[in-house]
Design a protein around this motif. Sequence first.
Motif, short mmCIF file in Angstrom:
data_model
loop_
_atom_site.label_atom_id
_atom_site.label_comp_id
_atom_site.label_asym_id
_atom_site.label_seq_id
_atom_site.Cartn_x
_atom_site.Cartn_y
_atom_site.Cartn_z
N ASP A 45 0.80 -1.23 0.00
CA ASP A 45 0.00 0.00 0.00
C ASP A 45 0.83 1.28 0.00
O ASP A 45 0.29 2.36 -0.13
N THR A 46 2.14 1.13 0.12
CA THR A 46 2.98 2.33 0.11
C THR A 46 3.52 2.63 -1.30
O THR A 46 4.13 3.66 -1.53
N VAL A 47 3.31 1.69 -2.23
CA VAL A 47 3.85 1.87 -3.58
C VAL A 47 2.71 2.19 -4.55
O VAL A 47 1.66 1.54 -4.53
N GLY A 48 2.92 3.20 -5.38
CA GLY A 48 1.90 3.63 -6.33
C GLY A 48 1.68 2.61 -7.44
O GLY A 48 2.58 1.85 -7.81
N LYS A 49 0.46 2.64 -7.98
CA LYS A 49 0.07 1.73 -9.07
C LYS A 49 0.99 1.83 -10.29
O LYS A 49 1.41 0.80 -10.82
N PRO A 50 1.32 3.05 -10.76
CA PRO A 50 2.18 3.15 -11.95
C PRO A 50 3.56 2.54 -11.71
O PRO A 50 4.14 1.92 -12.61
N THR A 51 4.08 2.68 -10.50
CA THR A 51 5.39 2.12 -10.16
C THR A 51 5.33 0.60 -10.21
O THR A 51 6.24 -0.05 -10.74
N ILE A 52 4.27 0.03 -9.64
CA ILE A 52 4.12 -1.42 -9.65
C ILE A 52 4.04 -1.91 -11.10
O ILE A 52 4.73 -2.85 -11.48
N PHE A 53 3.22 -1.25 -11.90
CA PHE A 53 3.05 -1.64 -13.30
C PHE A 53 4.38 -1.57 -14.05
O PHE A 53 4.76 -2.50 -14.77
#
Length: 146
Positions: A45-53
Amino acid sequence: MENNEYLNKLTQRNIKPTAIRILILRTMMQSERAVSLLDLENLLDTVGKPTIFRTITHFLSHRLIHSIDDGTGSLKYAVCGNACTCAVEDLHSHFYCESCHKTFCLENIHIPMVELPKGFTLQSINYVLKGLCVDCSAKLEHITIT
Ligand SMILES: [Zn+2]
Ligand SMILES: [Zn+2]
């Protein structure tokens, strides 16, 4: 696993280790099943969606992880073994649990090879078995006994 080992796994695949990459790799390896982008978003939950993608795309292109189409409509991702090159002969089967909706790598079960008709070229095989996972099978057994 020590942080060092995640670091080695990244460098082995020519991926520059960053804190985020180590975190995502560790999360994937600790989850002991294949995860979707949504699973990762919930786990991190600390990492943004675009970063994960972006990270997943990067991992895929370096063959650190493989994607699994389990028929649910959302792709799942799992970390490849150190010797895996994602070539057809390295591919393993996957198992989708119809009760808890988790997808697992069956690393020791190679996919059966087939003889293709003349003129066809094989590039990948998607071999997904469906049923109940260990936990769900055990639960079912418990219900039948009591
Ligand atoms: Zn299950
Ligand atoms: Zn797998």
